[in-house]
Scaffold this active site. Structure first.
Site, mmCIF file in Angstrom:
data_model
loop_
_atom_site.group_PDB
_atom_site.id
_atom_site.type_symbol
_atom_site.label_atom_id
_atom_site.label_comp_id
_atom_site.label_asym_id
_atom_site.label_seq_id
_atom_site.Cartn_x
_atom_site.Cartn_y
_atom_site.Cartn_z
ATOM 1 C CG ASN A 1 37.684 27.385 -68.583
ATOM 2 O OD1 ASN A 1 37.364 26.251 -68.195
ATOM 3 N ND2 ASN A 1 38.821 27.640 -69.184
ATOM 4 C CG MET B 1 43.835 19.217 -66.927
ATOM 5 S SD MET B 1 44.160 20.030 -65.360
ATOM 6 C CE MET B 1 44.345 21.736 -65.889
HETATM 7 N N1 HPA Z 1 42.269 23.780 -69.429
HETATM 8 C C1 HPA Z 1 42.471 22.512 -69.008
HETATM 9 N N2 HPA Z 1 41.574 21.809 -68.341
HETATM 10 C C2 HPA Z 1 40.390 22.403 -68.076
HETATM 11 C C3 HPA Z 1 40.115 23.722 -68.481
HETATM 12 C C4 HPA Z 1 41.105 24.431 -69.199
HETATM 13 O O1 HPA Z 1 40.925 25.606 -69.603
HETATM 14 N N3 HPA Z 1 38.854 24.011 -68.059
HETATM 15 C C5 HPA Z 1 38.397 22.886 -67.429
HETATM 16 N N4 HPA Z 1 39.323 21.910 -67.437
#
Ligand code: HPA
Length: 274
Positions: free
Chosen positions: A237, A213
């Site tokens: 993640n 983001m």
């Molecule tokens: N999606 C969007 N922004 C993120 C994510 C995600 O899985 N992990 C860390 N920032």
């Protein structure tokens, strides 16, 4: 839209140069949990964002909100401890403003880092990824509005948004430190809700390897300003729908925490090499 002009940039830069005579060559924008890099800056001048004319103020947890200027790995740097996300309600021109101020201070190269969800199923949480390119799915662009030719071209080239030279340097420094880096395409979204599994499948089909983001507005502003960019994501993640578990900001923070030492070591090694 609140238009930020050359005179706003000048006022912010003039305030900073009234506080320190250091002339930064490298800009650093650190993602969630990585602002601690600022602790390594020698004889740092610390300027809270709210003191700088026209600077936005960061609201998200884990982002402090101060500019630090001083020596890092032998080079003069300006580091943003805390960055501005469009999901906080800032327009894209505000998220890009600090980059323009960095340019006015003399910055030639920008290192941006972020936490991102892994879309490429070959990735693992904790991997570090050199951003080779981005896809802007935020629906925003910091260059919307009147263009001031003093700042950059109306239609700036984005064919090498992320410098291959700087990426190669990061790869070399990582192997000297004894680890490898991933490479891939970062897709920038507005947030703040995480993606749906269907959105992630779409992004994978598009050729994206990681999603986050932040970063895209800053990089567009940097390229518009003629600043060379090195972007590195920490895969915090696996993206939505890949694993049978919900996503949480907590997971993002915890993974970033685990690889922090490696990530910081890499940045400290890259700085003198670029
Ligand atoms: N999606 C969007 N922004 C993120 C994510 C995600 O899985 N992990 C860390 N920032």
């Amino acid at each position: 839209m609140h238009e930020l002009t050359v005179s706003h940039i000048r006022e912010a830069a003039d305030y900073i140069t009234s506080v320190t005579s250091d002339k930064p060559e490298i800009g650093l924008i650190m993602g969630s949990g990585l602002g601690i890099l600022g602790d390594y800056i020698e004889e740092a001048t610390v300027i809270p964002y709210h003191e700088i004319p026209h600077f936005p103020i960061s609201t998200v947890e884990g982002h402090a909100g101060e500019l630090m200027i001083g020596k890092l790995s032998g080079r003069t740097v300006v580091l943003m401890r805390g960055r501005f996300h469009m999901y906080e309600g800032y327009g894209p021109e505000l998220t890009a403003f600090p980059v323009r101020v960095m340019k006015a201070l003399g910055v030639k190269q920008l290192i941006v880092t972020n936490a991102a969800g892994g879309i490429n199923t070959g990735f693992n949480p904790g991997d570090l990824m050199i951003i080779t390119d981005h896809i802007n799915l935020t629906g925003c662009n910091p260059l919307i509005g009147r263009n001031d030719e003093q700042l950059g071209a109306r239609f700036p080239d984005m064919s090498q948004a992320y410098s291959r030279r700087l990426g190669a340097t990061a790869n070399e420094e990582a192997s000297k430190l004894g680890f490898g880096l991933r490479e891939g395409v970062y897709v920038g979204v507005l947030g703040p809700s995480y993606e749906t599994p269907a959105e992630i499948r779409m992004m994978r089909t598009m050729g994206a390897d990681a999603v986050g983001m932040s970063t895209v507005a800053e990089v567009i502003a940097a390229r518009h300003s003629g600043i060379e960019v090195l972007g590195i994501s920490c895969i915090s993640n696996m993206a939505s729908g890949i694993l049978d578990q919900p996503l949480s900001h907590q997971e993002v923070i915890e993974t970033t925490e685990k690889v922090k030492a490696q990530f910081l070591g890499l940045i400290l090694a890259v700085i003198p090499a670029i």
